[in-house]
Design a protein around this motif. Structure first.
Motif, mmCIF file in Angstrom:
data_model
loop_
_atom_site.group_PDB
_atom_site.id
_atom_site.type_symbol
_atom_site.label_atom_id
_atom_site.label_comp_id
_atom_site.label_asym_id
_atom_site.label_seq_id
_atom_site.Cartn_x
_atom_site.Cartn_y
_atom_site.Cartn_z
ATOM 1 N N MET A 1 0.839 -1.203 0.000
ATOM 2 C CA MET A 1 0.000 0.000 0.000
ATOM 3 C C MET A 1 0.872 1.250 0.000
ATOM 4 N N ILE A 2 0.406 2.289 -0.723
ATOM 5 C CA ILE A 2 1.220 3.503 -0.811
ATOM 6 C C ILE A 2 1.330 4.209 0.536
ATOM 7 N N GLN A 3 0.399 3.913 1.458
ATOM 8 C CA GLN A 3 0.485 4.518 2.791
ATOM 9 C C GLN A 3 1.727 4.045 3.550
ATOM 10 N N ASN A 4 2.285 2.909 3.148
ATOM 11 C CA ASN A 4 3.439 2.352 3.854
ATOM 12 C C ASN A 4 4.775 2.890 3.356
ATOM 13 N N ILE A 5 4.746 3.679 2.293
ATOM 14 C CA ILE A 5 5.990 4.233 1.750
ATOM 15 C C ILE A 5 6.399 5.451 2.576
ATOM 16 N N PRO A 6 7.596 5.473 3.129
ATOM 17 C CA PRO A 6 8.049 6.667 3.858
ATOM 18 C C PRO A 6 8.107 7.876 2.921
ATOM 19 N N ILE A 7 7.298 8.872 3.179
ATOM 20 C CA ILE A 7 7.170 9.968 2.213
ATOM 21 C C ILE A 7 8.460 10.763 2.092
ATOM 22 N N GLU A 8 9.305 10.730 3.131
ATOM 23 C CA GLU A 8 10.560 11.476 3.054
ATOM 24 C C GLU A 8 11.550 10.824 2.091
ATOM 25 N N LYS A 9 11.260 9.599 1.618
ATOM 26 C CA LYS A 9 12.119 8.927 0.645
ATOM 27 C C LYS A 9 11.695 9.194 -0.799
ATOM 28 N N ILE A 10 10.595 9.922 -0.978
ATOM 29 C CA ILE A 10 10.063 10.147 -2.324
ATOM 30 C C ILE A 10 10.580 11.463 -2.892
ATOM 31 N N LEU A 11 11.096 11.406 -4.121
ATOM 32 C CA LEU A 11 11.511 12.597 -4.851
ATOM 33 C C LEU A 11 10.443 12.889 -5.907
ATOM 34 N N PHE A 12 9.639 13.905 -5.673
ATOM 35 C CA PHE A 12 8.626 14.321 -6.636
ATOM 36 C C PHE A 12 9.312 15.165 -7.704
ATOM 37 N N LEU A 13 8.987 14.903 -8.968
ATOM 38 C CA LEU A 13 9.660 15.674 -10.018
ATOM 39 C C LEU A 13 8.765 15.909 -11.220
ATOM 40 N N ASP A 14 9.139 16.936 -11.967
ATOM 41 C CA ASP A 14 8.462 17.272 -13.215
ATOM 42 C C ASP A 14 9.496 17.908 -14.130
ATOM 43 N N ILE A 15 9.349 17.702 -15.428
ATOM 44 C CA ILE A 15 10.269 18.306 -16.385
ATOM 45 C C ILE A 15 9.491 19.133 -17.401
ATOM 46 N N GLU A 16 10.187 20.117 -17.964
ATOM 47 C CA GLU A 16 9.648 20.897 -19.074
ATOM 48 C C GLU A 16 10.591 20.742 -20.252
ATOM 49 N N THR A 17 10.037 20.458 -21.416
ATOM 50 C CA THR A 17 10.830 20.179 -22.609
ATOM 51 C C THR A 17 10.377 21.037 -23.776
ATOM 52 N N VAL A 18 11.276 21.268 -24.705
ATOM 53 C CA VAL A 18 10.975 22.048 -25.915
ATOM 54 C C VAL A 18 11.680 21.391 -27.102
ATOM 55 N N PRO A 19 11.300 21.749 -28.335
ATOM 56 C CA PRO A 19 12.058 21.270 -29.496
ATOM 57 C C PRO A 19 13.510 21.749 -29.435
ATOM 58 N N GLN A 20 14.406 20.994 -30.053
ATOM 59 C CA GLN A 20 15.828 21.362 -30.067
ATOM 60 C C GLN A 20 16.063 22.717 -30.715
ATOM 61 N N HIS A 21 15.239 23.064 -31.696
ATOM 62 C CA HIS A 21 15.449 24.289 -32.468
ATOM 63 C C HIS A 21 14.199 25.159 -32.401
ATOM 64 N N GLY A 22 14.415 26.480 -32.478
ATOM 65 C CA GLY A 22 13.304 27.417 -32.378
ATOM 66 C C GLY A 22 12.432 27.465 -33.610
#
Length: 230
Positions: A1-22
């Motif tokens: 169960m996700i309740q058993n995961i120590p929350i301090e061990k979780i790295l929440f992340l998000d990325i933003e990406t764009v095309p290589q060229h404008g």
């Protein structure tokens, strides 16, 4: 169960990406040809490879990462957020990769929304393209499914239903969490980066997404919302 995961061990992340060229005219001919081949069966007949190039930001072979935001929960139930943003993707990835040398992140669990299909493989691929090995949490070869330290809030929401997609914004709404899309959304990132040249605005947007992601995970555990500090 996700309740058993120590929350301090979780790295929440998000990325933003764009095309290589404008714009299309900046792309070398060989790459234009490869883009045409890659997207030929995704485009409608009337849409040219050039017109379709705004989609390059979702393909790791033709795009680049301009921001990675991470968040970790502290003991006082606040979310500490840090962003790595740079026009030079290699520098960004080098700085991001260094965090995994810390003792706290030796057995970290990564969490993202649609991370298994987008954020995690994107990061790993761009590390390789830039001539670096991905940090260990992104390396999956030889690992059994239960040994992979990844949490995907979209996958959690599916409950085994593989045919549905749910956005971060919609989950925020159903859980009563303030929307992260109060200024921009993902479809605007490329133009804000290349035309407005406002990387900080993109960073602010990415940080809102990470706070929202962490709070969606909290709601899934029936826990109170987090506040942030940087």
């Amino acid at each position: 169960m996700i309740q058993n995961i120590p929350i301090e061990k979780i790295l929440f992340l998000d990325i933003e990406t764009v095309p290589q060229h404008g714009n299309w005219n900046e792309i070398p001919n060989t790459e234009q040809t490869l883009w045409d081949k890659k997207t030929r069966y995704q485009r409608k007949d009337e849409i040219s490879a050039e017109d379709f190039y705004d989609r390059a930001g979702i393909m790791a072979e033709f795009g680049k990462i301009i921001c990675i935001t991470i968040g970790m929960v502290e003991k006082n139930d606040t979310l500490k957020i840090k962003s790595f943003a740079n026009d030079n993707e290699k520098i960004l990835l080098e700085e991001f990769g260094e965090i995994f040398n810390s003792m706290r992140l030796r057995d970290v669990i990564l969490c993202a929304h649609n991370g298994k299909e987008f954020d995690f493989p994107w990061i790993a691929r761009r590390f390789l393209i830039n001539g670096m090995q991905p940090p260990s949490p992104f390396q999956l070869f030889g690992k059994k499914p239960w040994e992979i330290p990844h949490i995907d809030t979209m996958e959690l929401w599916k409950f085994g239903d593989y045919k549905s997609f749910v956005s971060l914004e919609l989950l925020a709404h159903v859980f009563g969490i303030p929307t992260p899309k109060d200024d921009i959304d993902g479809s605007m990132v490329s133009s804000i980066y290349y035309i407005e040249k406002d990387l900080q605005r993109i960073v602010d947007y990415c940080e809102k997404d990470v706070l929202t992601l962490a709070n969606i995970f909290r709601r899934m555990r029936q826990e109170d919302l987090l506040k942030r500090y940087s």
